[in-house]
Design an enzyme around this catalytic site. Structure first.
Site, PDB file in Angstrom:
ATOM      1  CG  HIS A   1      -1.946   1.111   1.126  1.00 13.87           C
ATOM      2  ND1 HIS A   1      -1.668   2.394   1.522  1.00 13.87           N
ATOM      3  CD2 HIS A   1      -3.213   1.124   0.634  1.00 13.87           C
ATOM      4  CE1 HIS A   1      -2.735   3.152   1.282  1.00 13.87           C
ATOM      5  NE2 HIS A   1      -3.677   2.403   0.738  1.00 13.87           N
TER       6      HIS A   1
ATOM      7  CD  GLU B   1      -5.188   1.426  -3.380  1.00 15.76           C
ATOM      8  OE1 GLU B   1      -6.392   1.377  -3.111  1.00 15.76           O
ATOM      9  OE2 GLU B   1      -4.329   1.727  -2.544  1.00 15.76           O
TER      10      GLU B   1
HETATM   11  P1  PGA Z   1      -9.288   6.150  -0.290  1.00 18.06           P
HETATM   12  O1  PGA Z   1      -8.109   5.113   0.015  1.00 18.06           O
HETATM   13  O2  PGA Z   1     -10.475   5.339  -0.709  1.00 18.06           O
HETATM   14  O3  PGA Z   1      -9.511   6.877   1.023  1.00 18.06           O
HETATM   15  O4  PGA Z   1      -8.810   7.049  -1.370  1.00 18.06           O
HETATM   16  C1  PGA Z   1      -7.882   4.019  -0.796  1.00 18.06           C
HETATM   17  C2  PGA Z   1      -6.716   3.237  -0.264  1.00 18.06           C
HETATM   18  O5  PGA Z   1      -5.836   3.849   0.358  1.00 18.06           O
HETATM   19  O6  PGA Z   1      -6.637   2.013  -0.453  1.00 18.06           O
END
Ligand code: PGA
Length: 254
Positions: free
Chosen positions: A97, A170
């Site tokens: 992450h 992401e």
């Molecule tokens: P968010 O975070 O939905 O708050 O943008 C997504 C994540 O960090 O996996």
């Protein structure tokens, strides 16, 4: 392929009372779910409490850890091994992450070591792709995405058979900002990631891999993203902590 709804609570909520409240909201939102395709990544401190609530209230969700160490055990103060998570009956581990890159020194190479630990322990990795040091640039760097996938998967590619591997795209600039790529961009990147995973793992193994999008997904945009044919689910942070958002998010897996 079943859709996956993954909820990353990050370092929230801040009290046991709030965890209990959020679990009640989850129970209501997930009342129609009877599959294992919802996974929550809570702070590890709450895993025992959440497991007890989940069992007593019969809430259909799986649990995971937000990160794992690069080794099985030893002098890694503050860390959790994949084996420990497996021993507690958890099903998933989030790996790579962007906040672990930013604050915990995780690198693209260590993501590969962590994925190996996760697979050796017998649980399923949810691998985040899309972190870059320049957190504001919205340019898509396909070479970087390819290299991240290679580093994440190469060390353990011979171990991968029919585990539930999830790859979450992401883009770091979309996390927690309220800004997202367009649906067309997400679709294009997911097609690229799929093709790259096929090259790394072979077409047959790659067939079982699920591709998620994460970054500012909420009840207002999830429907549009969910219509994308290539997308197999979502990794959601902020909105997953808001009881009023949950019923709409849950529609993805109903
Ligand atoms: P968010 O975070 O939905 O708050 O943008 C997504 C994540 O960090 O996996």
């Amino acid at each position: 392929m079943n859709k996956m709804l993954a909820l990353n609570w990050k370092m929230n909520p801040t009290s046991v009372a709030e965890v209990e409240k959020l679990m009640q909201a989850m129970k209501v939102a997930l009342a129609q779910i009877r599959t294992g395709d919802v996974v929550v990544f809570p702070p590890a401190m709450y895993l025992d409490l959440i497991t007890r609530i989940k069992e007593s209230e019969q809430i259909y969700l799986e649990l995971g850890v937000q990160d794992v160490a690069i080794a099985e055990k030893g002098a890694y103060t503050s860390q959790i091994s994949a084996n420990m998570a497996a021993g507690l009956g958890l099903q998933y581990a989030l790996v790579g992450h962007s906040e672990t890159h930013q604050y915990l020194g995780v690198t693209d190479a260590s993501v590969g070591q962590k994925v190996l630990q996760v697979l050796q322990s017998g649980i399923n990795p949810m691998i985040c792709i899309g972190y870059q040091e320049d957190t504001s640039s919205q340019e898509i760097d396909y070479d970087m995405l390819k290299s991240q996938l290679q580093q994440a998967l190469e060390p353990s590619k011979d171990l991968i058979t029919n585990q539930d591997i999830c790859i979450a795209y992401e883009p770091v600039w979309a996390i927690g900002t309220g800004v997202t790529p367009s649906p067309e961009t997400i679709e294009t990147v997911i097609i690229f990631l799929k093709r790259t995973v096929q090259e790394i793992l072979g077409a047959k193994t790659a067939e079982n891999v699920r591709f998620l999008y994460g970054g500012s997904v909420n009840s207002g945009n999830i429907e549009e993203f969910n219509a994308l044919p290539e997308l197999d689910g979502f990794l959601i942070g902020g909105a997953s902590l808001k009881p009023e958002e949950l019923p709409k998010l849950a529609q993805v897996v109903v």
